[in-house]
Motif scaffolding. Sequence first.
Motif, PDB file in Angstrom:
ATOM      1  N   GLU A 105      36.145  -8.015 -52.567  1.00  0.00           N
ATOM      2  CA  GLU A 105      36.264  -6.768 -53.335  1.00  0.00           C
ATOM      3  C   GLU A 105      34.883  -6.197 -53.563  1.00  0.00           C
ATOM      4  OE1 GLU A 105      37.737  -5.475 -57.788  1.00  0.00           O
ATOM      5  OE2 GLU A 105      38.973  -6.914 -56.656  1.00  0.00           O
ATOM      6  N   TRP A 106      34.719  -4.922 -53.288  1.00  0.00           N
ATOM      7  CA  TRP A 106      33.403  -4.301 -53.384  1.00  0.00           C
ATOM      8  C   TRP A 106      33.098  -3.904 -54.829  1.00  0.00           C
ATOM      9  CZ3 TRP A 106      34.468  -0.590 -48.678  1.00  0.00           C
ATOM     10  CH2 TRP A 106      34.617  -1.377 -47.521  1.00  0.00           C
ATOM     11  N   PRO A 107      31.839  -4.039 -55.251  1.00  0.00           N
ATOM     12  CA  PRO A 107      31.489  -3.731 -56.647  1.00  0.00           C
ATOM     13  C   PRO A 107      31.684  -2.265 -56.984  1.00  0.00           C
ATOM     14  CG  PRO A 107      29.525  -4.167 -55.325  1.00  0.00           C
ATOM     15  CD  PRO A 107      30.684  -4.524 -54.471  1.00  0.00           C
ATOM     16  N   ARG A 108      31.858  -2.022 -58.297  1.00  0.00           N
ATOM     17  CA  ARG A 108      32.042  -0.670 -58.806  1.00  0.00           C
ATOM     18  C   ARG A 108      31.010  -0.419 -59.895  1.00  0.00           C
ATOM     19  NH1 ARG A 108      38.718  -0.541 -59.191  1.00  0.00           N
ATOM     20  NH2 ARG A 108      39.073  -1.453 -57.117  1.00  0.00           N
ATOM     21  N   LEU A 109      30.433   0.765 -59.861  1.00  0.00           N
ATOM     22  CA  LEU A 109      29.350   1.104 -60.775  1.00  0.00           C
ATOM     23  C   LEU A 109      29.497   2.571 -61.151  1.00  0.00           C
ATOM     24  CD1 LEU A 109      26.674  -0.254 -61.880  1.00  0.00           C
ATOM     25  CD2 LEU A 109      25.523   0.852 -59.956  1.00  0.00           C
ATOM     26  N   SER A 110      29.456   2.884 -62.457  1.00  0.00           N
ATOM     27  CA  SER A 110      29.571   4.287 -62.842  1.00  0.00           C
ATOM     28  C   SER A 110      28.288   5.027 -62.492  1.00  0.00           C
ATOM     29  CB  SER A 110      29.854   4.413 -64.343  1.00  0.00           C
ATOM     30  OG  SER A 110      28.677   4.187 -65.085  1.00  0.00           O
ATOM     31  N   MET A 111      28.410   6.329 -62.325  1.00  0.00           N
ATOM     32  CA  MET A 111      27.235   7.134 -62.007  1.00  0.00           C
ATOM     33  C   MET A 111      26.194   7.031 -63.110  1.00  0.00           C
ATOM     34  SD  MET A 111      26.950  11.193 -60.990  1.00  0.00           S
ATOM     35  CE  MET A 111      27.765  10.976 -59.408  1.00  0.00           C
ATOM     36  N   GLU A 112      26.636   7.008 -64.358  1.00  0.00           N
ATOM     37  CA  GLU A 112      25.693   6.891 -65.465  1.00  0.00           C
ATOM     38  C   GLU A 112      24.969   5.548 -65.428  1.00  0.00           C
ATOM     39  OE1 GLU A 112      27.287   8.820 -69.332  1.00  0.00           O
ATOM     40  OE2 GLU A 112      29.043   8.571 -68.019  1.00  0.00           O
ATOM     41  N   GLN A 113      25.700   4.471 -65.151  1.00  0.00           N
ATOM     42  CA  GLN A 113      25.056   3.164 -65.037  1.00  0.00           C
ATOM     43  C   GLN A 113      24.025   3.159 -63.906  1.00  0.00           C
ATOM     44  OE1 GLN A 113      28.828   1.001 -64.521  1.00  0.00           O
ATOM     45  NE2 GLN A 113      28.178  -0.362 -66.183  1.00  0.00           N
ATOM     46  N   ALA A 114      24.399   3.720 -62.773  1.00  0.00           N
ATOM     47  CA  ALA A 114      23.515   3.706 -61.608  1.00  0.00           C
ATOM     48  C   ALA A 114      22.219   4.459 -61.890  1.00  0.00           C
ATOM     49  CB  ALA A 114      24.235   4.315 -60.402  1.00  0.00           C
ATOM     50  N   VAL A 115      22.312   5.623 -62.554  1.00  0.00           N
ATOM     51  CA  VAL A 115      21.114   6.411 -62.853  1.00  0.00           C
ATOM     52  C   VAL A 115      20.229   5.678 -63.858  1.00  0.00           C
ATOM     53  CG1 VAL A 115      20.287   8.554 -63.916  1.00  0.00           C
ATOM     54  CG2 VAL A 115      22.156   8.622 -62.250  1.00  0.00           C
TER      55      VAL A 115
ATOM     56  N   GLU B 283      20.046   2.433 -64.413  1.00  0.00           N
ATOM     57  CA  GLU B 283      19.441   1.240 -63.822  1.00  0.00           C
ATOM     58  C   GLU B 283      18.302   1.586 -62.882  1.00  0.00           C
ATOM     59  OE1 GLU B 283      22.397  -1.151 -61.947  1.00  0.00           O
ATOM     60  OE2 GLU B 283      23.533  -1.522 -63.813  1.00  0.00           O
ATOM     61  N   ARG B 284      18.390   2.692 -62.194  1.00  0.00           N
ATOM     62  CA  ARG B 284      17.374   3.063 -61.212  1.00  0.00           C
ATOM     63  C   ARG B 284      16.168   3.723 -61.873  1.00  0.00           C
ATOM     64  NH1 ARG B 284      15.863   1.001 -56.829  1.00  0.00           N
ATOM     65  NH2 ARG B 284      18.076   0.639 -56.408  1.00  0.00           N
ATOM     66  N   ASN B 285      16.316   4.172 -63.104  1.00  0.00           N
ATOM     67  CA  ASN B 285      15.222   4.869 -63.789  1.00  0.00           C
ATOM     68  C   ASN B 285      14.892   4.139 -65.099  1.00  0.00           C
ATOM     69  OD1 ASN B 285      14.852   7.533 -62.155  1.00  0.00           O
ATOM     70  ND2 ASN B 285      17.070   7.321 -62.408  1.00  0.00           N
ATOM     71  N   PRO B 286      14.140   3.045 -65.037  1.00  0.00           N
ATOM     72  CA  PRO B 286      13.812   2.280 -66.242  1.00  0.00           C
ATOM     73  C   PRO B 286      13.146   3.151 -67.299  1.00  0.00           C
ATOM     74  CG  PRO B 286      13.133   1.106 -64.253  1.00  0.00           C
ATOM     75  CD  PRO B 286      13.531   2.479 -63.826  1.00  0.00           C
ATOM     76  N   GLY B 287      13.577   2.941 -68.515  1.00  0.00           N
ATOM     77  CA  GLY B 287      13.041   3.730 -69.618  1.00  0.00           C
ATOM     78  C   GLY B 287      13.934   4.877 -70.020  1.00  0.00           C
TER      79      GLY B 287
END
Length: 505
Positions: A323-333, A335-339
């Motif tokens: 099963e492939w992971p699922r990530l919300s758009m808000e979570q992804a943004v 996580e990719r932009n610390p701070g």
Amino acid sequence: MSGPTDKDSSGARPEHRLIAERRRKLEALRAAGWAFPNRYRPNARAAALRADCAELDAEALSELGRKVRVAGRLMSQRRMGRLSFAEIQDSTGRLQLMLSRAVMGEEAYSDAAALDLGDIVWASGALMRTRAGELSVEVSEVALLTKALRPLPEKFHGLTDREQRYRRRYVDLIVNRESREVFERRARITSALREFLGRRGFMEVETPIMQPIPGGAAARPFATHHHALDRGLYLRVALELHLKRLVVGGMERVFEINRCFRNEGLSTQHNPEFTMLEAYQAYADYNDFMRLTEEMIRAAAEAVLPGGAKVAYQGKTYDLAGEWPRLSMEQAVAERNPGMDAARLRDPGHLLEWRERLGFENEPPANAGWGKLLAELFDRTVEDKLAGPVFITGHPAEISPLSRASDGDPEVTDRYELYIAGRELVNGFSELNDAEDQARRFREQAALREEGDDEAMRYDEDFVAALEYGLPPTAGLGLGVDRLVMFLTDQPAIRDVLLFPQLRG
């Protein structure tokens, strides 16, 4: 620029001299009544002959005494006095011909020696193996079917010639077996997609390419004009709205694989015309379609790759199992932009601050709310970093005018996008089936168009009317077939998987 070595002492280019010589040969054939005969038929092809004879040695082939008729393009010649060898290529591969004066006679052997590389020929004779063990046809008769007036290039591959390969795909397919294999695999992939959906009760349909209103995606359309009706039309940007009309009509599982057109730029991932698969199922939601997406892409991979679960693409390996992971758009943004303050991702002011901090030089999207700003941050800081496969969920309603709002959070929708190797392959969602909500969203899109957003959707009165008859709870997906083929054939650019891509100039 042409250099001094590009011409001979007569001033003619070498290629032009070769073409002139071939034209003289063709004129002689015309005069003799032998040009372009159409009565010769092959009864065997290269790959099948190799498979049939794989276990037969020279003695066994001699005892078998099998005579065949073959045809193909002449790809190589080796003359050795009274004996010559040639190689022809048909759509399945190459096969060697052995020609000898003793078997063919002086005149026929001499005529065969005058053939040029690229000519399309027919030959008949007995199957045999040479001393080197190569399966061959010992030719008793040969005929020139088509005279090739242009010589094949000696080198027609490699980075420096890539543009020429796209512009003269027919030559690329002749001389580069790797290119033909890509398109053979593409055919198997699309067949696998059709078979997968067919086994699950989906019916394949066709919907209009020319439409009075281009809908189903936020994209700039191509415009055309129908002279007899004296009306403007658009080439479709998506398949969606007509397919959902069919679900309203009671066709509960439908799909289409067909061309869409978007009047936008060219890139390694974009071509103005491209192939989409869209599928819709009544009484399903986006969770059902994420599972269907996993299974469908694995089925396509298995059609062209051993095992299918592990895919090597551009030096990296991607695992399609499980099963492939699922990530919300808000979570992804976040996580990719610390701070970044995850609690303020729906605050337009906070997102505008981050645009400035990240050095975005373009102006923010016109009249952008938090949804558009978040999507821009996702596109520019996250998308190409997603190795995947991963589903990005929780898309803002502002950028999802056809998606059903989430029951638990109406500011986002029940929508997903599948990313693999930093590219979006699939967009799917629970469909908006509230006619009044759809009409409101169309009005919002129409207002954006009036304010200068030429990718915003138009108000589609007929589609709203269709929803007013009742669309059952439905889920759908759109799969970029070209991008899937790129991934499964290890090709870096969309032009490598399109037979005739659009090119500049």
